[in-house]
Write an enzyme that holds these catalytic residues in place. Sequence first.
Site, PDB file in Angstrom:
ATOM      1  N   THR A 175       0.839  -1.186   0.000  1.00  0.00           N
ATOM      2  CA  THR A 175       0.000   0.000   0.000  1.00  0.00           C
ATOM      3  C   THR A 175       0.879   1.241   0.000  1.00  0.00           C
ATOM      4  OG1 THR A 175      -1.719   1.216   1.197  1.00  0.00           O
ATOM      5  CG2 THR A 175      -0.135   0.008   2.536  1.00  0.00           C
ATOM      6  N   ALA A 176       0.341   2.319  -0.488  1.00  0.00           N
ATOM      7  CA  ALA A 176       1.042   3.599  -0.367  1.00  0.00           C
ATOM      8  C   ALA A 176       0.189   4.584   0.414  1.00  0.00           C
ATOM      9  CB  ALA A 176       1.393   4.160  -1.741  1.00  0.00           C
ATOM     10  N   SER A 177      -0.805   4.051   1.105  1.00  0.00           N
ATOM     11  CA  SER A 177      -1.674   4.850   1.965  1.00  0.00           C
ATOM     12  C   SER A 177      -2.223   6.071   1.236  1.00  0.00           C
ATOM     13  CB  SER A 177      -0.937   5.235   3.246  1.00  0.00           C
ATOM     14  OG  SER A 177      -0.521   4.091   3.935  1.00  0.00           O
ATOM     15  N   HIS A 178      -1.889   7.240   1.728  1.00  0.00           N
ATOM     16  CA  HIS A 178      -2.454   8.496   1.227  1.00  0.00           C
ATOM     17  C   HIS A 178      -1.665   9.092   0.063  1.00  0.00           C
ATOM     18  CE1 HIS A 178       0.672   9.417   4.098  1.00  0.00           C
ATOM     19  NE2 HIS A 178       0.868  10.538   3.423  1.00  0.00           N
TER      20      HIS A 178
END
Length: 124
Positions: A104-107
């Site tokens: 994931t790269a979140s935001h």
Amino acid sequence: MSGDALMLSGSGLRGVMGTSLTAEVAQRFAGALADWVKAGRRGKGRATIVLGRDGRRGSDVFSSLARAAVLARGVDVLDLDIAMTPTVGVVVDRSGADAGLVVTASHNPQMWCGLKPVVRLGGA
């Protein structure tokens, strides 16, 4: 520092897919996590890592790379496919797995991706 530099912190790594975050970087990071959980088992059976990913484009590729690296180290993978970080954490704790890994790269913007390790309550 470049706007696409690989960032490594206590919560994992993230970078721009294909530039700072490459297949080699993802496999080395996932392999290092696998080596760490294996060392924590001290010969007490096979270790297990729970794997999850977000739905962004490219996360499937990096999830496959991470999965291959973990399996190559002799660590089992419980692959949840699309599952957010809190879900992976719950599965790690409830299943007794040694750790988790979330792609994931979140935001961050769409071209970014990352690998976030999740450890079981009480450590690996």
